[in-house]
Design an enzyme around this catalytic site. Structure first.
Site, PDB file in Angstrom:
ATOM      1  CG  HIS A  96      43.083 -15.500  64.561  1.00  0.00           C
ATOM      2  ND1 HIS A  96      43.360 -16.618  65.314  1.00  0.00           N
ATOM      3  CD2 HIS A  96      42.470 -15.948  63.427  1.00  0.00           C
ATOM      4  CE1 HIS A  96      42.920 -17.702  64.656  1.00  0.00           C
ATOM      5  NE2 HIS A  96      42.389 -17.320  63.516  1.00  0.00           N
TER       6      HIS A  96
ATOM      7  CG  ASP B  84      42.043 -11.997  69.072  1.00  0.00           C
ATOM      8  OD1 ASP B  84      42.268 -12.526  67.963  1.00  0.00           O
ATOM      9  OD2 ASP B  84      42.227 -12.603  70.155  1.00  0.00           O
TER      10      ASP B  84
END
Ligand SMILES: [Zn+2]
Length: 309
Positions: free
Chosen positions: A65, A67
Site C-alpha cells: 500500500h 502509505d
C-alpha cells in the site's frame, strides 16, 4: 538498540503524523539502521533525526500500500547524494512486486544509483526465516489485511557473557594471556597454585532482544505467534474501542485488539502506531487508557519519538 518512529499516521499524512516508517537503530550492535516501511516523506523525517541514510543497510516492507512504500524512490535517490561518503549496498525485503515498483520508479525518473540494491521478495509460500546473520534472525509471517501483508519478528541472538576484569585483578590474575583463556571458558592455575574457575568470572549469557513489527492487519493468530515473548510489539491501532466491526471491514485493528494480541503473546511492551488523523489528543489518551485495561504496558507513539529497547 532503539526504535525511532518516523511516521505514525494511518493512510495519509497529517500535520502531526507522517505516513508509516520506523527505524530500528542497531548502532551499538552492528553499526546499522534497519528501516521498516518507507511512506512518502520518510526522508524528510530522517532529516530531523541523527540517522545517516548511508547507515540504513536494510529496508523491510510489510505490504505494498502506498502509505508504506511511496517514500522509497526518494529515499533511495537521496541516499546516493552523500558526498565523500562510501557507497554501501542495501537490501530490500518485501512482498513480490516491490522490486518492480522500485526499479520502475528509478528507471522512468532517470535515476541511477551508485550503490547496489539486493531485493529479497517473498509471497505466501516463501515466508518463515527470511534473514539470518551472526547476530540476528528475522522471521516474517502473513497477516490479515486487504492485500498480502506481513509482520516481522527480529530476534537478536543471545549475547555472550562478559568477563569481570576487576574481579580477576582482585583475585591476583595478571593482565595478559590468562584473561583470554578465562574468557574462553578455560579454568587456569596461577603460579602460586590458586585455581581460577572461569565460570566464576564470566557473567551468564544474556538473552537477545525480540522486536516484533507488524504491518496493517485485522486481529489474527499470526500476530500472536510473531509477538511471543517479544520485548517490544509495534502494532497498528487504526481504530479505537467499539470500532471492531469497521476495523474488520477495512482490514485493520483497534487498540483493544492490539492489546489482546500483546497479552496473548506475553509481550513485555506494546507500542501503538498507524494512528488515524481523526483522533485528537484527548482521543489519544483514551486509546491508551482503554488498551491499558487489557495490557498495561502500552504507549501510543508519536513521530520522531525514540524508544529504547
Ligand atoms: Zn495497508
Amino acid at each position: 538498540m532503539d526504535i525511532q518512529f518516523l511516521g505514525t499516521g494511518a493512510g495519509q499524512p497529517s500535520k502531526a503524523r507522517n505516513v508509516s516508517s520506523l527505524a530500528l537503530k542497531l548502532l551499538d550492535e552492528i553499526n546499522e539502521v534497519w528501516l521498516f516501511d518507507c511512506g512518502e516523506g520518510t526522508q524528510n523525517r530522517i532529516l530531523e533525526t541523527t540517522i545517516r541514510p548511508r547507515k540504513v543497510s536494510k529496508i523491510f516492507i510489510t505490504h505494498l500500500h502506498g502509505d508504506h512504500i511511496f517514500g522509497l524512490p526518494g529515499f533511495l535517490s537521496s541516499r546516493a547524494f552523500q558526498a565523500n561518503e562510501e557507497q554501501t549496498d542495501l537490501d530490500i525485503y518485501g512482498p513480490q512486486g516491490i522490486k518492480s515498483f522500485v526499479l520502475t520508479s528509478l528507471r522512468v525518473s532517470g535515476s541511477r544509483l551508485p550503490y547496489r540494491i539486493h531485493f529479497h521478495e517473498f509471497d505466501q509460500d516463501s515466508l518463515g526465516k527470511i534473514l539470518e546473520t551472526d547476530k540476528f534472525t528475522v522471521y516474517a509471517e502473513e497477516l490479515d489485511h486487504t492485500i498480502f501483508c506481513v509482520g516481522y519478528r527480529v530476534m537478536q541472538k543471545d549475547l555472550e557473557g562478559t568477563l569481570d576484569a576487576e574481579k580477576l585483578k582482585t583475585a591476583g590474575v595478571p593482565f595478559g594471556p590468562l584473561f583470554g583463556k578465562i574468557k574462553n571458558g578455560q579454568d587456569v592455575v596461577l603460579e602460586d597454585g590458586t585455581e581460577i574457575k572461569a565460570a566464576d568470572y564470566i557473567s551468564a549469557p544474556r538473552p537477545g532482544k525480540i522486536i516484533t513489527i507488524l504491518g496493517d492487519t485485522r486481529k489474527t493468530n499470526a500476530s500472536v505467534r510473531l509477538a511471543v515473548n517479544a520485548d517490544v510489539l509495534v502494532h497498528e491501532s487504526t481504530y479505537g474501542k467499539g470500532d471492531e466491526k469497521i476495523a474488520r471491514n477495512h482490514g485493520h485493528s483497534t487498540n483493544m485488539q492490539a492489546a489482546q494480541v500483546a497479552a496473548e503473546a506475553g509481550a513485555k511492551r506494546l507500542l501503538l502506531n498507524h494512528i488515524s488523523a481523526r483522533f485528537l489528543s484527548k482521543d489519544i489518551s483514551q486509546l491508551k487508557k482503554d488498551a491499558a485495561t487489557v495490557f498495561e504496558n502500552v504507549h501510543v507513539v508519536k513521530d520522531l519519538e525514540e524508544v529504547e529497547i
